[in-house]
Design an enzyme around this catalytic site. Structure first.
Site, mmCIF file in Angstrom:
data_model
loop_
_atom_site.group_PDB
_atom_site.id
_atom_site.type_symbol
_atom_site.label_atom_id
_atom_site.label_comp_id
_atom_site.label_asym_id
_atom_site.label_seq_id
_atom_site.Cartn_x
_atom_site.Cartn_y
_atom_site.Cartn_z
ATOM 1 N N ARG A 171 30.649 19.419 -13.144
ATOM 2 C CA ARG A 171 31.155 20.765 -12.854
ATOM 3 C C ARG A 171 30.044 21.752 -13.182
ATOM 4 N NH1 ARG A 171 35.296 22.180 -16.634
ATOM 5 N NH2 ARG A 171 33.714 23.555 -17.508
ATOM 6 N N GLU A 222 26.383 26.935 -17.139
ATOM 7 C CA GLU A 222 25.969 25.607 -17.587
ATOM 8 C C GLU A 222 26.330 24.571 -16.535
ATOM 9 O OE1 GLU A 222 27.854 24.378 -21.220
ATOM 10 O OE2 GLU A 222 29.876 24.686 -20.456
ATOM 11 N N ASN A 224 27.798 20.765 -16.357
ATOM 12 C CA ASN A 224 28.467 19.746 -17.174
ATOM 13 C C ASN A 224 28.295 18.366 -16.566
ATOM 14 O OD1 ASN A 224 30.130 21.618 -19.070
ATOM 15 N ND2 ASN A 224 30.497 22.408 -17.018
ATOM 16 N N SER A 270 36.230 18.856 -17.197
ATOM 17 C CA SER A 270 37.693 18.832 -17.238
ATOM 18 C C SER A 270 38.316 19.908 -16.363
ATOM 19 C CB SER A 270 38.160 18.988 -18.678
ATOM 20 O OG SER A 270 37.665 20.185 -19.213
ATOM 21 N N LYS A 321 21.192 21.869 -22.733
ATOM 22 C CA LYS A 321 20.778 23.219 -22.344
ATOM 23 C C LYS A 321 19.258 23.318 -22.174
ATOM 24 C CE LYS A 321 24.927 24.740 -22.511
ATOM 25 N NZ LYS A 321 25.432 23.334 -22.492
ATOM 26 N N LYS A 353 22.355 29.318 -27.316
ATOM 27 C CA LYS A 353 23.150 28.114 -27.042
ATOM 28 C C LYS A 353 22.510 26.867 -27.635
ATOM 29 C CE LYS A 353 25.147 29.439 -22.588
ATOM 30 N NZ LYS A 353 25.390 28.966 -21.221
ATOM 31 N N GLU A 375 27.829 20.685 -24.753
ATOM 32 C CA GLU A 375 28.692 21.204 -23.689
ATOM 33 C C GLU A 375 30.047 21.560 -24.293
ATOM 34 O OE1 GLU A 375 28.960 19.202 -20.032
ATOM 35 O OE2 GLU A 375 27.016 18.254 -20.239
ATOM 36 N N GLY A 376 30.809 22.301 -23.532
ATOM 37 C CA GLY A 376 32.210 22.487 -23.904
ATOM 38 C C GLY A 376 32.491 23.759 -24.680
ATOM 39 N N ARG A 379 38.124 30.029 -14.905
ATOM 40 C CA ARG A 379 38.568 30.173 -16.281
ATOM 41 C C ARG A 379 38.371 31.618 -16.682
ATOM 42 N NH1 ARG A 379 36.549 25.733 -20.444
ATOM 43 N NH2 ARG A 379 34.681 26.025 -19.196
#
Lengths: 510, 510
Positions: free
Chosen positions: A134, A153, A155, A160, A337, A399, A403-404, A486
């Protein structure tokens, strides 16, 4: 002015209108599996001893406007991004050099790299890799400029919300097409969100890998299956089950969920078999053995999931097996990253062009356009200056390699944070220029505890892609489809929808 | 021996097998809307202030065996039963005579009858009636006899669980067709439950009525809609929403839910319009007015729902409107147990033959075969003897006029109960011979609080039917389709699935 679209949107709600939308959304969510298991914070364990309750996923009551050109560009670039990250993963030498810098400041990266080296030493027995990706973006809507797409970013593991995001699209579409659900507003009469094929795309990727695995390597042959590796206390289970239902129902592939803590109990690799098939024995039917074609990781993406050496042992066990991994350790590492920052470096070698061999240079230029300015902090230079200066820090985010979400340092906190940690650790971090979201974007969120919040929001668009490739670099399948929006309250700096401080949303393109 | 099918069924479960089935069922239920809102008894209001949580409907982990011949007979007779209850409703004189006997012992029946008389006096303005029925049966499996189908009751109002029952069929089918979900057992390899078209049938009935209503009677014309009248604190909302989704999604009919307490606030009949259209103004969009073609009652079936004269006023308001009622007051009254008992009387006038004018006498005989022996207690005679004798009482159940369970008196309790109430009230009750269920039937239930119970069970089969007719007796639509299996622990005497002491189940025909 791009921002005018956000004025007076969404319309104000009377108490009766809000009550209607909240009730309709709550009920629709449970009727259609747009659901999560509640955390102990919103429903104490004592009230839920059998873990039987569910609640709606956090969602916005309205779809959010999003620039059509940016959305289309993100879709158009997804298969190129897929190809880029497959190519990076195939170039162990290049990847290793970038990673090397992180090894002494980041235990997690170091352990992943060690896992790869250990399996490499023994020899990999599976030359196929699967990516379910993603790519996350924001629309930069700086006034007096056309909106532009900037990547937040990329992923490469456990991407998810494909399952739930498709449902939010359906929820908002149903409200939009069942007047008088929404109060009148021109934007709400302008159309419906675009199709969202995230479930089909992601499941399609898994099904393609399953098929590409070929016949059972065991003798006698065993029935084949796909495994989802999941967290022990997963609350976002219905997102995963949407993919699982498609795999079993449409693709007719036996698919099982295995908790990461149970990998070594429920799967095995026969020591006598040099092809190292991964055998799964369901605990509810130990006499049934399946050979695993594809291991889909919805766990083991974050350091806190590796509680002991047993977790690293389990990860290594999967990695050395003949199952196709989604992702491999190397492919997970390509999502650091640092990689994104190296690719975005405006000077030095043109990594993009070398990795995207055969891709038109105009496409590569468009992909490069999606990079936000970002800086290495390992050496003296522009990055350090921008980060330590209180004024310029305000325009940046710091960063780590994870991830996440949940680990970033924002704006004014950056200089102080850097001064608190040893300078030798700075190279573990990347400084990224903040993207300018629409300043006056608003929405109304229904949290998973039923609270309703209205306010200024920032939205992040994710586009799903899937790719299957050989370690030679040969691509067998490269597809994109489906999206996630999101949306989080502006006072909240981080993502993490399942934790309840941001919401699943859908797009109205303008 | 019919009962041998129940031996060693369902198979015993290891802890791992039970854990797998329970988790699979819990998750499937939430993913697919096989859900209920929890009662305060299983989740206190303080832990759920925003009423956001849901849980699985109570379900069995296994389908239950059911005699194929009985199932097919129930299906075959449903449209005849539909016709019978439509014909009874058309014969106000006959119905009134039976009801008359109840009026001085049953306030609820008396008030329904008064409502009918009041509207009759003013004059009905709608000559169409809609029935959405469920005929409930048990299979009598007396040893050494072929199993026979016996009717428990015929529901003419608020026949519920069509929506959730279709889902239980899908759940069990998925488990049956995804080995190794169930432990091996011959019955579990014998096939899958029959199709369950309850949602299609019931929604089809509502859609047919909606269409038969014709154009708007208002001037200017208004858009048309269907209203579901629901209880204020409905927990079985997802059962209703399954029908609503089909009406809006497939039939494209605007459909709204109105709480019974809000009928007089949200609907009106223009005093100036002698055709008395029922106008609905959604509180969330008061400027949108709809004309209601069909009022579907999922409330007002039980006396405790009429808390004040305002409820009777609301019921009368609906009844006198031009909307097609599902059901009318008269059709609701035709569901009194007393009617069932009068129809079943072995001597005296042949009511069945007069009502089922044109129906083949062999069909009427088959329908009569489904009647269990039942007795009037209003006069001296066999019924009183059987009820007061401690030994014969053990083979009977005493039923009031209500539908929906929860009010019956069983076996040894009967003589004592009758002696405690005035003899003049006895005529409000019907004594019915108990049906002999399979003695050794077992199943495992997952309650909606997550508790798992295994034990002896009794199952009740419901078949859904729908009929639309003119008050002249002319039938415009007569359909059957879909079923419900409700399974309860043998120590529990009553139904009432939503309250958690019985479970939704599906059938494996043998």
């Amino acid at each position: 002015m791009a921002n005018s679209i956000y004025e007076n949107y969404p319309p104000q709600l009377t108490p009766e209108q809000q009550e209607f939308l909240v009730t309709a959304t709550k009920d629709w969510a449970i009727q259609n599996g747009l659901a999560v298991r509640p955390s102990p914070a919103i429903l104490p364990e004592s009230a839920n001893p059998n873990h039987v309750f569910a609640t709606n996923a956090p969602v916005t009551l309205f779809p959010s406007p999003f620039p059509r050109a940016c959305f289309k560009e993100a879709e158009a670039l997804q298969t190129v991004y897929n190809q880029l990250y497959a190519a990076i993963t195939c170039n162990e030498e290049w990847l290793g050099k970038v990673i090397e810098d992180l090894i002494d400041v980041d235990d997690f990266v170091a352990n992943l790299w060690k896992t790869h080296l250990a399996v490499k030493k023994e020899g990999y027995v599976q030359n196929l890799s699967l990516g379910l990706y993603r790519s996350d973006y924001m629309a930069d809507v700086t006034p007096n400029q056309p909106p532009s797409l900037k990547q937040v970013e990329f992923n490469t593991i456990s991407s998810s919300f494909g399952g739930l995001s498709s449902l939010v699209k359906s929820l908002h579409t149903e409200l939009l097409t069942s007047p008088p659900s929404y109060p009148p507003h021109p934007l709400l009469q302008s159309g419906t969100p675009p199709d969202n094929t995230a479930v089909e795309t992601l499941s399609g990727g898994l099904a393609t890998a399953h098929k590409a695995y070929g016949p059972s390597k065991s003798s006698p042959e065993l029935p084949l299956c796909v495994l989802f590796i999941v967290q022990d206390e997963e609350r976002n289970v219905f997102d995963q089950l949407a993919l699982l239902r498609r795999l079993t129902g449409f693709h007719k592939i036996p698919t099982f969920r295995v908790k990461s803590s149970q990998i070594l109990n429920e799967t095995s690799i026969p020591t006598s078999d040099s092809s190292r098939p991964l055998i799964y024995r369901p605990p509810h039917s130990p006499s049934s053995a399946f050979e695993v074609t594809t291991v889909y990781l919805r766990a083991y993406y974050s350091p806190d999931e590796y509680k002991s050496s047993r977790d690293w042992e389990a990860r290594t066990h999967l990695e050395r097996s003949a199952a196709i991994k989604c992702p491999t350790v190397l492919n997970q590492l390509s999502g650091c990253k640092k990689i994104q920052q190296v690719l975005a470096e405006p000077t030095g070698p043109d990594h993009l062009t070398s990795f995207l061999n055969g891709v038109d240079s105009s496409i590569i230029a468009r992909l490069r356009e999606t990079f936000a300015p970002q800086y290495d902090l390992s050496t003296n230079g522009q990055g350090r200056d921008l980060a330590l200066n209180a004024e310029t820090a305000m325009k940046h985010v710091l960063k780590p390699q994870r991830e996440g979400g949940g680990n970033n340092i924002y704006k004014a906190d950056i200089p102080e944070y850097l001064r608190r940690i040893p300078e030798s650790d700075w190279k573990g971090w990347v400084l990224m220029e903040l993207i300018n979201p629409a300043e006056n974007a608003e929405n109304v969120a229904l949290r998973n505890d039923g609270e309703v919040l209205r306010g200024n929001v920032i939205s992040e668009l994710g586009i799903y892609g899937t790719i299957l490739w050989e370690d030679t670099g040969k691509i067998l399948h490269n597809d994109q489809g489906g999206w996630l929006l999101r949306t989080k309250g502006k006072e909240v700096n981080e993502g993490g929808v399942a934790a309840g401080f941001s919401s699943l949303d859908s797009v109205l393109l303008y």
